[in-house]
Design a protein around this motif. Structure first.
Motif, PDB file in Angstrom:
ATOM      1  N   MET A   1     -27.410 -48.035 -36.360  1.00  0.00           N
ATOM      2  CA  MET A   1     -28.509 -48.791 -36.955  1.00  0.00           C
ATOM      3  C   MET A   1     -28.053 -50.220 -37.244  1.00  0.00           C
ATOM      4  O   MET A   1     -26.866 -50.457 -37.444  1.00  0.00           O
ATOM      5  CB  MET A   1     -28.999 -48.122 -38.239  1.00  0.00           C
ATOM      6  N   ALA A   2     -29.021 -51.123 -37.256  1.00  0.00           N
ATOM      7  CA  ALA A   2     -28.709 -52.522 -37.532  1.00  0.00           C
ATOM      8  C   ALA A   2     -29.953 -53.221 -38.067  1.00  0.00           C
ATOM      9  O   ALA A   2     -31.072 -52.928 -37.649  1.00  0.00           O
ATOM     10  CB  ALA A   2     -28.215 -53.220 -36.269  1.00  0.00           C
ATOM     11  N   LYS A   3     -29.736 -54.136 -38.984  1.00  0.00           N
ATOM     12  CA  LYS A   3     -30.845 -54.906 -39.542  1.00  0.00           C
ATOM     13  C   LYS A   3     -31.162 -56.074 -38.608  1.00  0.00           C
ATOM     14  O   LYS A   3     -30.285 -56.585 -37.914  1.00  0.00           O
ATOM     15  CB  LYS A   3     -30.495 -55.387 -40.947  1.00  0.00           C
ATOM     16  N   MET A   4     -32.416 -56.504 -38.612  1.00  0.00           N
ATOM     17  CA  MET A   4     -32.867 -57.557 -37.720  1.00  0.00           C
ATOM     18  C   MET A   4     -33.769 -58.540 -38.453  1.00  0.00           C
ATOM     19  O   MET A   4     -34.388 -58.208 -39.477  1.00  0.00           O
ATOM     20  CB  MET A   4     -33.664 -56.968 -36.539  1.00  0.00           C
ATOM     21  N   VAL A   5     -33.870 -59.740 -37.903  1.00  0.00           N
ATOM     22  CA  VAL A   5     -34.892 -60.714 -38.274  1.00  0.00           C
ATOM     23  C   VAL A   5     -35.948 -60.659 -37.177  1.00  0.00           C
ATOM     24  O   VAL A   5     -35.619 -60.716 -35.984  1.00  0.00           O
ATOM     25  CB  VAL A   5     -34.312 -62.139 -38.380  1.00  0.00           C
ATOM     26  N   LEU A   6     -37.206 -60.528 -37.564  1.00  0.00           N
ATOM     27  CA  LEU A   6     -38.304 -60.501 -36.603  1.00  0.00           C
ATOM     28  C   LEU A   6     -39.178 -61.728 -36.804  1.00  0.00           C
ATOM     29  O   LEU A   6     -39.697 -61.962 -37.888  1.00  0.00           O
ATOM     30  CB  LEU A   6     -39.157 -59.240 -36.784  1.00  0.00           C
ATOM     31  N   LEU A   7     -39.338 -62.498 -35.750  1.00  0.00           N
ATOM     32  CA  LEU A   7     -40.197 -63.673 -35.802  1.00  0.00           C
ATOM     33  C   LEU A   7     -41.652 -63.232 -35.746  1.00  0.00           C
ATOM     34  O   LEU A   7     -42.033 -62.398 -34.929  1.00  0.00           O
ATOM     35  CB  LEU A   7     -39.861 -64.606 -34.644  1.00  0.00           C
ATOM     36  N   HIS A   8     -42.483 -63.794 -36.631  1.00  0.00           N
ATOM     37  CA  HIS A   8     -43.909 -63.456 -36.649  1.00  0.00           C
ATOM     38  C   HIS A   8     -44.723 -64.667 -37.043  1.00  0.00           C
ATOM     39  O   HIS A   8     -44.360 -65.407 -37.955  1.00  0.00           O
ATOM     40  CB  HIS A   8     -44.190 -62.331 -37.655  1.00  0.00           C
ATOM     41  N   LYS A   9     -45.835 -64.873 -36.331  1.00  0.00           N
ATOM     42  CA  LYS A   9     -46.781 -65.917 -36.716  1.00  0.00           C
ATOM     43  C   LYS A   9     -48.183 -65.335 -36.694  1.00  0.00           C
ATOM     44  O   LYS A   9     -48.516 -64.482 -35.862  1.00  0.00           O
ATOM     45  CB  LYS A   9     -46.670 -67.130 -35.805  1.00  0.00           C
ATOM     46  N   VAL A  10     -49.003 -65.793 -37.630  1.00  0.00           N
ATOM     47  CA  VAL A  10     -50.309 -65.193 -37.838  1.00  0.00           C
ATOM     48  C   VAL A  10     -51.188 -65.262 -36.606  1.00  0.00           C
ATOM     49  O   VAL A  10     -51.895 -64.311 -36.274  1.00  0.00           O
ATOM     50  CB  VAL A  10     -51.021 -65.877 -39.031  1.00  0.00           C
ATOM     51  N   ASP A  11     -51.154 -66.372 -35.867  1.00  0.00           N
ATOM     52  CA  ASP A  11     -52.015 -66.518 -34.699  1.00  0.00           C
ATOM     53  C   ASP A  11     -51.348 -66.051 -33.414  1.00  0.00           C
ATOM     54  O   ASP A  11     -51.693 -66.489 -32.318  1.00  0.00           O
ATOM     55  CB  ASP A  11     -52.461 -67.973 -34.556  1.00  0.00           C
ATOM     56  N   SER A  12     -50.413 -65.141 -33.530  1.00  0.00           N
ATOM     57  CA  SER A  12     -49.709 -64.620 -32.360  1.00  0.00           C
ATOM     58  C   SER A  12     -50.682 -63.979 -31.372  1.00  0.00           C
ATOM     59  O   SER A  12     -51.684 -63.378 -31.755  1.00  0.00           O
ATOM     60  CB  SER A  12     -48.667 -63.574 -32.807  1.00  0.00           C
ATOM     61  N   ILE A  13     -50.375 -64.111 -30.079  1.00  0.00           N
ATOM     62  CA  ILE A  13     -51.199 -63.480 -29.056  1.00  0.00           C
ATOM     63  C   ILE A  13     -50.887 -61.987 -28.957  1.00  0.00           C
ATOM     64  O   ILE A  13     -51.598 -61.250 -28.270  1.00  0.00           O
ATOM     65  CB  ILE A  13     -50.985 -64.137 -27.675  1.00  0.00           C
ATOM     66  N   TYR A  14     -49.847 -61.554 -29.669  1.00  0.00           N
ATOM     67  CA  TYR A  14     -49.460 -60.146 -29.632  1.00  0.00           C
ATOM     68  C   TYR A  14     -50.099 -59.382 -30.774  1.00  0.00           C
ATOM     69  O   TYR A  14     -50.563 -59.963 -31.754  1.00  0.00           O
ATOM     70  CB  TYR A  14     -47.933 -60.029 -29.677  1.00  0.00           C
ATOM     71  N   GLU A  15     -50.108 -58.067 -30.654  1.00  0.00           N
ATOM     72  CA  GLU A  15     -50.785 -57.225 -31.640  1.00  0.00           C
ATOM     73  C   GLU A  15     -49.834 -56.859 -32.782  1.00  0.00           C
ATOM     74  O   GLU A  15     -49.459 -55.710 -32.964  1.00  0.00           O
ATOM     75  CB  GLU A  15     -51.337 -55.972 -30.952  1.00  0.00           C
ATOM     76  N   ASP A  16     -49.470 -57.870 -33.540  1.00  0.00           N
ATOM     77  CA  ASP A  16     -48.573 -57.654 -34.680  1.00  0.00           C
ATOM     78  C   ASP A  16     -49.375 -57.429 -35.960  1.00  0.00           C
ATOM     79  O   ASP A  16     -50.301 -58.180 -36.259  1.00  0.00           O
ATOM     80  CB  ASP A  16     -47.677 -58.877 -34.899  1.00  0.00           C
ATOM     81  N   GLU A  17     -49.026 -56.413 -36.693  1.00  0.00           N
ATOM     82  CA  GLU A  17     -49.500 -56.188 -38.055  1.00  0.00           C
ATOM     83  C   GLU A  17     -48.243 -55.879 -38.846  1.00  0.00           C
ATOM     84  O   GLU A  17     -47.750 -54.747 -38.800  1.00  0.00           O
ATOM     85  CB  GLU A  17     -50.494 -55.019 -38.126  1.00  0.00           C
ATOM     86  N   PRO A  18     -47.670 -56.873 -39.538  1.00  0.00           N
ATOM     87  CA  PRO A  18     -46.337 -56.716 -40.133  1.00  0.00           C
ATOM     88  C   PRO A  18     -46.130 -55.458 -40.957  1.00  0.00           C
ATOM     89  O   PRO A  18     -45.017 -54.930 -40.987  1.00  0.00           O
ATOM     90  CB  PRO A  18     -46.196 -57.972 -40.992  1.00  0.00           C
TER      91      PRO A  18
END
Length: 307
Positions: A1-18
């Motif tokens: 296992m490893a911890k990560m930083v995930l880049l996220h922006k509200v107007d992303s074209i991807y289906e991100d729901e943090p």
């Protein structure tokens, strides 16, 4: 296992729901597989906004994204997402919080690792970022926030300093963090009455209500919260009131709530007060869950005070 930083922006074209899912390409699959069962920190890139590091969550599992070849979804463990009480800046004293983003003299790097949407985060850096965003003594900070003048000179027993991961899974700590974020998002006003009531010591009367309870798979995201007065919180939890699909019309179970009660409790026009930041507005899926699972479902024997 490893911890990560995930880049996220509200107007992303991807289906991100943090608080629920993170959408990413195959290029990051190996790194994300290492994160399964561990924690990640969300990061907003410079061009997307000012938040920097703004939340933490735990990755439950990885699946292929249906209908999208070469893309995958990291499913967030239910109840693990928690926004930071204070967003953590990208630089502290002019230096990045991540060693991987620093030159040998401490200056910020440009390009390369800085642009990666998924990057490893050593345990000590994870702890430092979380401690900046979610202070270990947050419960005490909140308890003393509206204490009478002079109370701070008392010396109560020092609170127990919980380790970071223990803190992130402590329901009492999470409730305080959730309450602080939701009430602040609505300017300490009730979203349904519009009232901003405070007691003699300045303590806000408004409470923070989960739209979809944590016990039912809801998260501690601000978008799963409403700032409500005590009475309206009680009514919301019991299905007497809800919010329509437009995200602003307040629904009332008219066969259970008299008109005179509605007139006294609901703001004129029957529209929900919205947060100043649209990113904090109630998520449509959470409101839909409440309408379908709670609204109008008052249990027999649940005495109504006006009955």
């Amino acid at each position: 296992m490893a911890k990560m930083v995930l880049l996220h922006k509200v107007d992303s074209i991807y289906e991100d729901e943090p608080d629920a899912v993170y959408d990413f390409p195959r290029a990051y699959l190996k790194a994300m597989e290492q994160a399964v069962g561990d924690w990640v920190v969300y990061y907003e890139p410079v061009k997307a906004g000012h938040r920097g590091y703004f939340a933490v969550a735990q990755v439950a599992r990885i699946i292929e994204k249906p209908g999208s070849a070469g893309r995958f979804l990291a499913l967030i463990a239910p109840g693990s997402f928690l926004p930071f009480d204070s967003n953590v800046p990208r630089l502290v004293d002019g230096r990045p919080l991540e060693r991987a983003l620093s030159e040998s003299d401490g200056r910020p790097k440009k390009g390369g690792a800085v642009q990666r949407a998924v990057r490893p985060l050593p345990d000590d850096e994870f702890a430092r970022i979380v401690n900046l965003g979610l202070p270990w003594d947050l419960e005490q900070i909140e308890a003393l926030r509206y204490a009478p003048a002079g109370h701070e000179i008392d010396e109560p027993p020092a609170p127990f300093q919980r380790p970071v991961l223990e803190r992130l899974t402590c329901r009492a700590y999470r409730d305080v963090a959730f309450r602080r974020k939701v009430r602040a998002a609505y300017g300490y006003r009730c979203a349904m009455s519009g009232l901003q009531l405070r007691n003699g010591g300045g303590r806000p009367e408004v409470q923070a209500a989960h739209i979809k309870p944590v016990a039912q798979g809801g998260s501690d995201a601000v978008r799963n919260g409403l700032a409500l007065s005590g009475t309206l919180h009680w009514m919301f939890d019991r299905g007497l009131i809800s919010v329509a699909g437009d995200g602003e019309t307040i629904l009332v179970s008219r066969n259970k709530v008299p008109d005179e009660v509605v007139d006294r409790l609901i703001r004129p026009g029957g529209k929900l007060l919205r947060p100043d930041d649209p990113r904090d507005a109630p998520h449509p899926a959470n409101l839909q869950w409440h309408r379908e699972k709670v609204f109008g479902q008052v249990l027999p024997g649940d005495d109504l005070p006006w009955a």
